[in-house]
Design an enzyme around this catalytic site. Sequence first.
Site, short mmCIF file in Angstrom:
data_model
loop_
_atom_site.label_atom_id
_atom_site.label_comp_id
_atom_site.label_asym_id
_atom_site.label_seq_id
_atom_site.Cartn_x
_atom_site.Cartn_y
_atom_site.Cartn_z
N ASN A 13 0.82 -1.20 0.04
CA ASN A 13 0.06 0.02 0.14
C ASN A 13 1.11 1.18 -0.03
OD1 ASN A 13 -1.75 2.07 0.40
ND2 ASN A 13 -2.09 1.77 2.50
N TRP A 14 0.98 1.68 -1.17
CA TRP A 14 1.89 2.94 -1.29
C TRP A 14 1.37 4.15 -0.63
CZ3 TRP A 14 4.40 2.89 -6.92
CH2 TRP A 14 5.24 2.19 -7.02
N LYS A 15 0.07 4.28 -0.15
CA LYS A 15 -0.53 5.50 0.23
C LYS A 15 -0.21 6.71 -0.76
CE LYS A 15 0.31 3.54 4.75
NZ LYS A 15 0.23 3.80 6.27
N GLU A 170 -5.54 -4.83 10.30
CA GLU A 170 -4.48 -4.03 10.65
C GLU A 170 -4.89 -3.18 11.92
OE1 GLU A 170 -2.37 -2.78 6.82
OE2 GLU A 170 -4.24 -1.41 6.65
N GLY A 176 2.11 2.33 10.63
CA GLY A 176 3.11 3.43 10.28
C GLY A 176 3.77 3.85 11.65
N GLY A 237 2.68 -1.10 4.05
CA GLY A 237 2.99 0.42 3.91
C GLY A 237 4.47 0.51 3.32
N GLY A 238 5.04 1.29 4.62
CA GLY A 238 6.27 1.71 4.28
C GLY A 238 7.51 0.91 3.69
C1 PEP Z 1 -0.81 0.01 5.84
O1 PEP Z 1 -0.65 1.36 5.23
O2 PEP Z 1 -1.77 -0.64 5.69
C2 PEP Z 1 0.28 -0.07 6.58
C3 PEP Z 1 0.03 -1.34 7.20
O3 PEP Z 1 1.36 0.60 6.78
P1 PEP Z 1 2.65 0.33 7.48
O4 PEP Z 1 3.29 -0.85 7.07
O5 PEP Z 1 3.75 1.28 7.09
O6 PEP Z 1 2.59 0.15 8.91
#
Ligand code: PEP
Length: 258
Positions: A13-15, A170, A176, A237-238
């Site tokens: 998930n690049w956001k 999640e 994040g 995400g990251g």
């Molecule tokens: C997400 O955005 O779904 C996520 C899990 O982010 P991160 O891995 O950065 O916590």
Amino acid sequence: MNRKYRKTVIAGNWKMNKTPTQTKEFMTQLKAILPKGRWCDIALCVPAVCIPAAVRAVRETRIGIGAENCNPNPSGAYTGEIATDMLVDAGCKYVIIGHSERRAMGETDADVNAKVLAALEAGLTPIMCCGESLEQREADITNEWIAMQIKLGLQGVPEEKIRKVVIAYEPIWAIGTGKTATPEQAQEVCESIRAVVRKLYSSKNARAISILYGGSMNEKNAFELLAQPDIDGGLIGGASLVPEKFVQIIEAANQPTA
Ligand code: PEP
């Protein structure tokens, strides 16, 4: 994971990160180091403007491109919104629905449900997110909260389509933040999600549905999280923004399963 009964899915998930130009660069780097095996499905959910570049770049690979949101209406006066058929026509295979960052912007369970139904109707794989806040975890209502999100999000999804849905657990406090749920915490909730699906549908469907964990999953903790029997992959995400890290998570999915 349990590859005998269900798919392992590693989804990024690049956001709101990367431009179309950066997307092209990322994909070139990723393709050069992508493991050859076929042990998991790989999805990258990218900002809408990056979808064409991403789709072009992953042709003839096993990477599926996804969007980060959709509108449940087929067309009309919804300025700035994108319908599911548009995503399909642009080459998307997946769409993230109900991410906590969007819920924080006002998305309700009813919205999530409408989007899941629209995504399925269009032939997209919805990655439906759920998760509790730190306060809810501390109040010991995590499983009840998640069960409610799952029931409301899946309302009206017919039995023949439930296996197409991917659920992502999640915990909001882990997204994040660098704070990951322990493998045991994540397993416990993913197991309880599967129990909800069992109650709503059947044991067979519960056994077949892929449930991902998301929340600071990275190349260091992925192996242990993915070793849990009810964690069928990750929503990342990251760490999905860096090809080497994302590939190491994909490699962590190549471990023996029950
Ligand atoms: C997400 O955005 O779904 C996520 C899990 O982010 P991160 O891995 O950065 O916590």
